[in-house]
Design an enzyme around this catalytic site. Structure first.
Site, short mmCIF file in Angstrom:
data_model
loop_
_atom_site.label_atom_id
_atom_site.label_comp_id
_atom_site.label_asym_id
_atom_site.label_seq_id
_atom_site.Cartn_x
_atom_site.Cartn_y
_atom_site.Cartn_z
N LYS A 115 51.86 65.77 64.46
CA LYS A 115 52.19 67.12 64.90
C LYS A 115 50.93 67.65 65.56
O LYS A 115 49.87 67.76 64.92
CB LYS A 115 52.55 67.99 63.69
CG LYS A 115 52.70 69.47 64.02
CD LYS A 115 54.10 69.82 64.42
CE LYS A 115 54.25 71.28 64.78
NZ LYS A 115 55.52 71.59 65.41
N ARG A 132 79.86 85.00 56.77
CA ARG A 132 81.26 84.83 56.34
C ARG A 132 81.43 84.80 54.82
O ARG A 132 82.38 85.31 54.28
CB ARG A 132 81.79 83.51 56.89
CG ARG A 132 82.35 83.66 58.27
CD ARG A 132 82.73 82.32 58.84
NE ARG A 132 83.49 82.50 60.05
CZ ARG A 132 84.81 82.66 60.11
NH1 ARG A 132 85.52 82.64 59.01
NH2 ARG A 132 85.43 82.82 61.26
N LYS A 186 66.99 81.90 70.06
CA LYS A 186 67.35 80.90 71.05
C LYS A 186 68.49 80.03 70.53
O LYS A 186 68.71 80.03 69.32
CB LYS A 186 66.14 80.04 71.40
CG LYS A 186 65.61 79.21 70.22
CD LYS A 186 64.75 78.09 70.65
CE LYS A 186 65.55 76.82 70.75
NZ LYS A 186 64.85 75.62 70.42
N ASP A 232 69.72 79.28 57.38
CA ASP A 232 68.42 78.69 57.15
C ASP A 232 67.27 79.55 57.71
O ASP A 232 66.26 79.77 57.06
CB ASP A 232 68.46 77.33 57.87
CG ASP A 232 67.33 76.46 57.46
OD1 ASP A 232 67.07 76.41 56.24
OD2 ASP A 232 66.69 75.86 58.34
N LEU A 233 67.47 80.05 58.92
CA LEU A 233 66.41 80.86 59.55
C LEU A 233 66.12 82.10 58.73
O LEU A 233 64.97 82.45 58.48
CB LEU A 233 66.84 81.26 60.98
CG LEU A 233 65.82 82.15 61.68
CD1 LEU A 233 64.65 81.32 62.21
CD2 LEU A 233 66.45 82.94 62.82
N LYS A 250 59.90 64.34 69.90
CA LYS A 250 60.07 64.12 68.46
C LYS A 250 59.51 62.75 68.13
O LYS A 250 59.41 61.88 68.99
CB LYS A 250 61.56 64.13 68.09
CG LYS A 250 62.28 65.42 68.45
CD LYS A 250 62.05 66.51 67.44
CE LYS A 250 62.84 67.76 67.76
NZ LYS A 250 62.27 68.95 67.12
N ASP A 299 60.98 84.01 71.37
CA ASP A 299 60.45 82.67 71.57
C ASP A 299 59.32 82.61 70.55
O ASP A 299 58.28 83.25 70.73
CB ASP A 299 59.90 82.49 72.98
CG ASP A 299 59.44 81.07 73.19
OD1 ASP A 299 58.72 80.55 72.31
OD2 ASP A 299 59.80 80.45 74.21
N HIS A 300 59.55 81.91 69.44
CA HIS A 300 58.61 82.07 68.33
C HIS A 300 57.21 81.59 68.68
O HIS A 300 56.23 81.96 68.03
CB HIS A 300 59.14 81.42 67.04
CG HIS A 300 59.04 79.93 67.00
ND1 HIS A 300 59.90 79.11 67.69
CD2 HIS A 300 58.17 79.11 66.36
CE1 HIS A 300 59.57 77.85 67.45
NE2 HIS A 300 58.51 77.82 66.65
N GLY A 332 74.10 86.36 60.14
CA GLY A 332 73.64 85.01 59.81
C GLY A 332 72.71 85.06 58.61
O GLY A 332 71.75 84.30 58.50
N LYS A 383 52.75 82.97 67.88
CA LYS A 383 51.71 82.14 67.25
C LYS A 383 50.33 82.69 67.60
O LYS A 383 50.08 83.12 68.72
CB LYS A 383 51.82 80.68 67.72
CG LYS A 383 53.06 79.98 67.16
CD LYS A 383 53.04 78.50 67.50
CE LYS A 383 54.37 77.85 67.18
NZ LYS A 383 54.58 77.52 65.78
N HIS A 417 59.59 77.26 75.21
CA HIS A 417 58.21 77.31 74.71
C HIS A 417 57.18 76.87 75.75
O HIS A 417 56.17 77.54 75.99
CB HIS A 417 58.05 76.44 73.46
CG HIS A 417 59.10 76.71 72.42
ND1 HIS A 417 59.52 77.98 72.10
CD2 HIS A 417 59.82 75.88 71.63
CE1 HIS A 417 60.44 77.91 71.15
NE2 HIS A 417 60.65 76.64 70.84
C1 BG6 Z 1 62.18 74.92 67.96
C2 BG6 Z 1 62.92 73.67 68.32
O1 BG6 Z 1 62.40 75.92 68.93
O2 BG6 Z 1 60.79 74.64 67.87
C3 BG6 Z 1 62.64 72.57 67.32
O3 BG6 Z 1 64.31 73.94 68.36
C4 BG6 Z 1 61.17 72.35 67.14
O4 BG6 Z 1 63.27 71.36 67.71
C5 BG6 Z 1 60.47 73.68 66.87
O5 BG6 Z 1 60.97 71.47 66.05
C6 BG6 Z 1 58.97 73.52 66.88
O6 BG6 Z 1 58.38 74.71 66.42
P1 BG6 Z 1 57.00 74.70 65.64
O7 BG6 Z 1 56.70 76.12 65.39
O8 BG6 Z 1 57.21 73.88 64.41
O9 BG6 Z 1 56.02 74.02 66.57
#
Ligand code: BG6
Length: 485
Positions: A343, A44, A146, A14-15, A338, A175-176, A10, A180, A238
């Site tokens: 935020k 690809r 994920k 984007d990631l 959302k 799990d990002h 991949g 943090k 998360h």
């Molecule tokens: C992702 C979700 O795992 O986490 C997104 O798929 C979400 O929908 C994002 O926007 C939020 O992550 P962060 O690090 O911006 O809080």
């Protein structure tokens, strides 16, 4: 430090561009990656090495101080066009892998990063084994993005597929949120401060509030999101991961085995709500159009790639209970959505009320420890004190500690820390299969009740903190969302 060959599936996505290349560059600048590493990017598209290097350079451009240094870094990147279903392509990949392993003297250490659609995870993992790209000579670690399944059944299937080629301790499920800074700080706050550790239980804590609010809508991810919804997108992973860090007992040591054991126990102790409890204690919502902050926001159903009659929730809220002795009967409230007001990712630990000897005129606040995860990082503690003056009046005091901009600027990205952990072989900040099993069991129950459409899907106006029902939920438990700037 790290001799390693990293293969990214991949690589044009984007990631990879937004997170992986910048994180690898930062690890390179800090000396974690030196001369003896190489990266194979696959996807690809028929790119050349030159094109790939340019993409890598472009994605790190905002971090670059020295052009030559950046070019040297990019020279470690190789591209291989690849169809994940075609066995012959894995042969080519093996040859390149062997060649680069020798050229960069990587000691056979290999990391595979699957940064693509999850339906290919199983196929890739099994081919890596069957085509002998893994050979057991160095360490071999698989990083998975994920979503890990969309239900317990699909997660189990995926896990079975992966297990045929990689053992649990070779699999790093990202799990990002666990990368943090302030999520990792929960450990420090809980287990280094006598005053908190001693009262971190049901005798002193009234409730815990987890808010993961987002101001963005679904952007260009409508196609994915409409099949997922807030519960699977944010809560299953998360929110439940963070909840486990808050609810777990103290691990014997700060090592992944002990940490994971306690997290697993905490997740397995969460009460599976009955159908009635799901109806009573969980709220779902979907945003509708609104003018907010001088902007017009369309309804979720009018977003691109979203079904105009979609019943997908863009907001989820509820109360979990962790029956682990430490927290029996203490509600863990959560809300995420959302198009909310701002935020704001925060945790409030709300302590019990102190009996007052000061009479009805003096309002005492409950102590609240707030952990600010983003956009600001830090914590605050709300307490009572005497207001300055001749009379004795109680007033609210907030002890506030936020990281300043300089620290924030230097603080590593979640992905940088997580990749660093993988290179060290430290699985503490990754999700174990047993955790996933517990969280999917819980989420499946809620999905099951919600899918029968017997509970309302509330509207909430874009730019608000979700439907009223989420506020009513806390009122029912004699509390309210604690949310001050
Ligand atoms: C992702 C979700 O795992 O986490 C997104 O798929 C979400 O929908 C994002 O926007 C939020 O992550 P962060 O690090 O911006 O809080």
């Amino acid at each position: 430090m790290s001799k390693v060959l990293i293969t990214i599936f991949g690589a044009t996505g984007d990631l990879a561009k937004r997170k992986l290349y910048p994180s690898l560059y930062r690890l390179y600048k800090s000396g974690v990656l030196e001369e003896d590493f190489a990266v194979i990017g696959t996807a690809r598209r028929p790119w050349t090495k030159e094109m790939y290097e340019d993409v890598v350079l472009e994605s790190i451009s905002s971090l670059v101080e020295n052009e030559e240094d950046a070019k040297t870094f990019a020279s470690h990147f190789y591209y291989q066009a690849h169809d994940v279903n075609d066995s012959e392509h894995y042969e080519t990949l093996r040859e390149l892998s062997n060649e680069l392993g020798e050229k960069y003297d990587t000691d056979h250490n290999k990391v595979f990063f699957l940064a693509m659609a999850p339906e290919f995870f199983g196929t890739i993992a099994s081919h890596l084994k069957s085509e002998h790209i893994t050979d057991g000579k160095g360490y071999e670690r698989l990083i998975i993005e994920k979503p890990f399944g969309t239900s317990l059944a699909t997660a189990e299937k995926l896990n079975d597929d992966l297990s045929k080629a990689f053992s649990e301790d070779q699999i790093y499920r990202i799990d990002h949120y666990l990368g943090k800074e302030m999520i990792q700080n929960i450990f420090a706050i809980r287990f280094t401060n006598f005053v908190f550790e001693k009262i971190w239980n049901r005798d002193f804590i009234d409730n815990i509030q987890i808010t993961f609010a987002e101001s963005i809508g679904v952007e260009d991810r409508g196609g994915y999101y409409d099949h997922s919804g807030a519960l699977k997108d944010m809560v299953q992973n998360h929110i439940l991961q963070v909840l486990s860090l808050l609810a777990m007992d103290k691990p014997k040591t700060y090592h992944s085995k002990d940490i994971l054991a306690e997290k697993i126990k905490a997740l397995q102790s969460i009460k599976i709500p009955s159908t009635e409890e799901v109806k009573e204690d969980f709220v779902r919502g979907q945003y509708v159009e609104n003018d907010f902050n001088g902007q017009h926001f369309v309804s979720y159903r009018d977003e691109s790639q979203v079904d105009p009659e979609s019943t997908t929730e863009t907001f989820a809220s509820g109360a979990f209970f962790v029956n682990n002795g430490r927290f029996n009967d203490v509600p863990f409230f959560f809300r995420t959505g959302k198009r909310m007001t701002e935020k704001g990712t925060r945790i409030n630990i709300v302590f019990k009320k102190e009996d007052s000897i000061f009479g009805p005129d003096q309002k005492l606040q409950q102590n609240v420890l707030t952990i600010y995860i983003q956009p600001t990082e830090g914590f605050s503690f709300l307490m009572n004190g005497k207001e300055v003056g001749k009379d004795f009046n109680i007033g609210e005091i907030k002890l506030d500690f936020r990281h300043d901009a300089a620290i924030l600027g230097n603080s590593p990205e979640a992905y940088e820390k997580l990749i660093y952990d993988v290179l060290k072989g430290d699985g503490s900040n990754f999700t174990h299969w047993d955790e996933l099993k517990a969280s999917w069991t819980l989420i499946d129950k809620i999905v099951d009740v919600w899918s029968k459409n017997e509970v309302p899907l509330y509207d909430y106006k874009a730019g608000t903190m979700g439907p009223k029902a989420s506020f009513d939920l806390l009122e029912k438990y004699d509390t309210e969302w604690n949310w001050t700037p």
